[in-house]
Design a protein around this motif. Structure first.
Motif, PDB file in Angstrom:
ATOM      1  N   ARG A  66     -16.947  -9.400   2.425  1.00 60.19           N
ATOM      2  CA  ARG A  66     -17.282  -8.464   3.507  1.00 60.19           C
ATOM      3  C   ARG A  66     -18.446  -7.540   3.152  1.00 60.19           C
ATOM      4  NH1 ARG A  66     -13.488  -8.515   7.636  1.00 60.19           N
ATOM      5  NH2 ARG A  66     -11.616  -9.728   7.110  1.00 60.19           N
ATOM      6  N   VAL A  67     -18.800  -7.475   1.891  1.00 60.90           N
ATOM      7  CA  VAL A  67     -19.970  -6.703   1.449  1.00 60.90           C
ATOM      8  C   VAL A  67     -20.834  -7.628   0.600  1.00 60.90           C
ATOM      9  CG1 VAL A  67     -20.782  -4.759   0.061  1.00 60.90           C
ATOM     10  CG2 VAL A  67     -18.748  -4.503   1.496  1.00 60.90           C
ATOM     11  N   ASP A  68     -22.125  -7.676   0.887  1.00 65.67           N
ATOM     12  CA  ASP A  68     -23.024  -8.577   0.162  1.00 65.67           C
ATOM     13  C   ASP A  68     -23.048  -8.274  -1.330  1.00 65.67           C
ATOM     14  OD1 ASP A  68     -23.693  -9.937   2.462  1.00 65.67           O
ATOM     15  OD2 ASP A  68     -25.431  -8.665   2.897  1.00 65.67           O
ATOM     16  N   THR A  71     -21.617  -3.901  -5.988  1.00 61.57           N
ATOM     17  CA  THR A  71     -22.150  -3.089  -7.087  1.00 61.57           C
ATOM     18  C   THR A  71     -23.310  -2.210  -6.647  1.00 61.57           C
ATOM     19  OG1 THR A  71     -23.726  -4.785  -7.829  1.00 61.57           O
ATOM     20  CG2 THR A  71     -21.496  -4.886  -8.733  1.00 61.57           C
ATOM     21  N   ALA A  72     -23.875  -2.483  -5.474  1.00 57.55           N
ATOM     22  CA  ALA A  72     -25.039  -1.726  -5.010  1.00 57.55           C
ATOM     23  C   ALA A  72     -24.664  -0.553  -4.109  1.00 57.55           C
ATOM     24  CB  ALA A  72     -26.003  -2.649  -4.267  1.00 57.55           C
ATOM     25  N   LEU A  73     -23.375  -0.409  -3.798  1.00 59.12           N
ATOM     26  CA  LEU A  73     -22.955   0.658  -2.898  1.00 59.12           C
ATOM     27  C   LEU A  73     -23.050   2.005  -3.603  1.00 59.12           C
ATOM     28  CD1 LEU A  73     -19.835  -0.958  -1.189  1.00 59.12           C
ATOM     29  CD2 LEU A  73     -22.179  -0.856  -0.357  1.00 59.12           C
ATOM     30  N   SER A  74     -23.511   3.009  -2.885  1.00 57.11           N
ATOM     31  CA  SER A  74     -23.682   4.344  -3.470  1.00 57.11           C
ATOM     32  C   SER A  74     -23.159   5.393  -2.510  1.00 57.11           C
ATOM     33  CB  SER A  74     -25.169   4.609  -3.779  1.00 57.11           C
ATOM     34  OG  SER A  74     -25.933   4.537  -2.590  1.00 57.11           O
ATOM     35  N   GLY A  75     -23.079   6.639  -3.002  1.00 54.41           N
ATOM     36  CA  GLY A  75     -22.565   7.728  -2.175  1.00 54.41           C
ATOM     37  C   GLY A  75     -21.098   7.943  -2.453  1.00 54.41           C
ATOM     38  N   ALA A  84     -15.405  -1.976   5.413  1.00 56.82           N
ATOM     39  CA  ALA A  84     -14.996  -3.286   4.899  1.00 56.82           C
ATOM     40  C   ALA A  84     -13.511  -3.297   4.568  1.00 56.82           C
ATOM     41  CB  ALA A  84     -15.825  -3.657   3.676  1.00 56.82           C
ATOM     42  N   LEU A  85     -13.032  -2.231   3.939  1.00 62.72           N
ATOM     43  CA  LEU A  85     -11.612  -2.135   3.586  1.00 62.72           C
ATOM     44  C   LEU A  85     -10.732  -2.047   4.830  1.00 62.72           C
ATOM     45  CD1 LEU A  85     -12.079   0.295   0.592  1.00 62.72           C
ATOM     46  CD2 LEU A  85     -10.989  -1.955   0.428  1.00 62.72           C
ATOM     47  N   LEU A  86     -11.194  -1.322   5.831  1.00 61.34           N
ATOM     48  CA  LEU A  86     -10.442  -1.243   7.082  1.00 61.34           C
ATOM     49  C   LEU A  86     -10.357  -2.608   7.748  1.00 61.34           C
ATOM     50  CD1 LEU A  86     -11.814   2.116   8.515  1.00 61.34           C
ATOM     51  CD2 LEU A  86      -9.397   1.601   8.162  1.00 61.34           C
ATOM     52  N   ASP A  87     -11.498  -3.269   7.920  1.00 61.72           N
ATOM     53  CA  ASP A  87     -11.514  -4.581   8.578  1.00 61.72           C
ATOM     54  C   ASP A  87     -10.623  -5.580   7.839  1.00 61.72           C
ATOM     55  OD1 ASP A  87     -13.240  -3.619  10.487  1.00 61.72           O
ATOM     56  OD2 ASP A  87     -15.044  -4.441   9.557  1.00 61.72           O
ATOM     57  N   TRP A  88     -10.677  -5.539   6.503  1.00 64.56           N
ATOM     58  CA  TRP A  88      -9.843  -6.441   5.711  1.00 64.56           C
ATOM     59  C   TRP A  88      -8.363  -6.108   5.878  1.00 64.56           C
ATOM     60  CZ3 TRP A  88      -7.408  -4.785   0.899  1.00 64.56           C
ATOM     61  CH2 TRP A  88      -6.737  -5.829   0.238  1.00 64.56           C
ATOM     62  N   SER A  89      -8.039  -4.819   5.860  1.00 71.33           N
ATOM     63  CA  SER A  89      -6.632  -4.418   5.951  1.00 71.33           C
ATOM     64  C   SER A  89      -6.005  -4.846   7.278  1.00 71.33           C
ATOM     65  CB  SER A  89      -6.496  -2.904   5.770  1.00 71.33           C
ATOM     66  OG  SER A  89      -6.937  -2.195   6.923  1.00 71.33           O
ATOM     67  N   ILE A 183     -16.737   3.038  -5.537  1.00 67.61           N
ATOM     68  CA  ILE A 183     -15.672   2.143  -5.094  1.00 67.61           C
ATOM     69  C   ILE A 183     -14.386   2.388  -5.865  1.00 67.61           C
ATOM     70  CG2 ILE A 183     -15.039  -0.258  -4.694  1.00 67.61           C
ATOM     71  CD1 ILE A 183     -17.469   0.805  -3.097  1.00 67.61           C
ATOM     72  N   THR A 184     -14.475   2.488  -7.195  1.00 61.44           N
ATOM     73  CA  THR A 184     -13.252   2.579  -7.989  1.00 61.44           C
ATOM     74  C   THR A 184     -12.462   3.859  -7.717  1.00 61.44           C
ATOM     75  OG1 THR A 184     -14.496   3.544  -9.854  1.00 61.44           O
ATOM     76  CG2 THR A 184     -14.200   1.138  -9.824  1.00 61.44           C
TER      77      THR A 184
END
Length: 267
Positions: A66-68, A71-75, A84-89, A183-184
């Motif tokens: 759901r995310v390309d 490791t590149a996500l920031s903020g 992505a987590l919502l859609d997956w859940s 993310i973690t």
């Protein structure tokens, strides 16, 4: 071994021959799945993360793509990750069940109509809104907000996110990659409902009231190193501006928060 375990189960003692055959088949399928996971090295992921075995496949097939590039996500609170987590859940039975209960959706009716509203609830919670503010924003009563929080959010969504991210981290480690703290740490932001890193540090260190942790975190920066000085500064300034803080918090939060800061510094 699977057959022997099935035959020794409590269910087997209460079952007829056809039901025992079914139990044997179920146990054999489970043992085969565990063997496959062990052969692939993924059984260790289950042990290290505490995730259910089936969560491995659900994350690999359902969440990871759901995310390309995770490791590149920031903020601090990345909206792409939360979306992505919502859609997956929403594809998971345990979340769907709790959404039905929280929003009182009848069996057979789709829950897709409330997915957007639940997503708004999650984002309002992690940005620090109080229950009454969430109720006002979503135009529902506080009782429904509490029902959504205790069931669909805290019991279901928060649990699958914690397991999902733990497995996601294992997948990336197996590729010699590391997930960013963006993310973690998301499960912790969801658990405490705070909008920034300093507020999270206040909450995780022992400030029991969510409102106090949020207010302190917005006022005082807590660095990753030398946190003691920052906590001392926060305690001193809260005491110095006692009347202002107590007018915002009230007596209970004020008393408990000063006690919490004392305990943090004494520990």
């Amino acid at each position: 071994m699977a057959n022997e375990i099935a035959e020794q189960s409590f269910a087997a003692t209460q079952a007829d021959d056809s039901s025992i055959d079914l139990l044997r088949a179920v146990f054999r399928l489970r043992s085969e799945a565990i063997t496959q996971m062990q052969d692939s090295g993924k059984l260790a992921w289950v042990r290290s993360t505490g995730a259910r075995p089936r969560m491995i496949g659900l994350v690999e097939v359902g969440l990871l793509p759901r995310v390309d590039d995770w490791t590149a996500l920031s903020g601090t609170l990345n909206t792409d990750a939360i979306d992505a987590l919502l859609d997956w859940s929403f594809t998971l039975d345990e979340v769907d069940k709790k959404l039905r209960e929280a929003y009182r959706i009848q069996d057979g009716d789709a829950t897709a109509t409330i997915h957007e509203r639940f997503g708004q609830f999650v984002k309002l919670w992690v940005q620090g809104d109080r229950f009454v503010e969430i109720a006002s924003h979503l135009r529902i009563d506080v009782n429904q907000v509490l029902r959504i929080y205790s069931g669909a959010f805290a019991y279901a969504f928060q649990t699958v996110v914690e397991q999902g991210i733990a497995v996601l981290a294992q997948i990336h480690e197996s590729r010699l990659e590391m997930l960013p703290e963006t993310i973690t740490k998301l499960p912790e932001y969801l658990r405490y409902g705070v909008p920034n890193e300093s507020s999270l540090r206040f909450a995780m260190s022992g400030v029991r009231h969510r409102r106090a942790a949020i207010d302190l975190g917005s006022r005082f920066y807590i660095p990753a190193s030398d946190q003691t000085v920052a906590f001392e500064t926060a305690r001193a300034e809260v005491n110095a501006d006692y009347s202002d803080w107590i007018s915002d918090w009230g007596g209970l939060i004020m008393t408990n928060t000063l006690s919490d800061l004392d305990d943090i510094l004494d520990s």
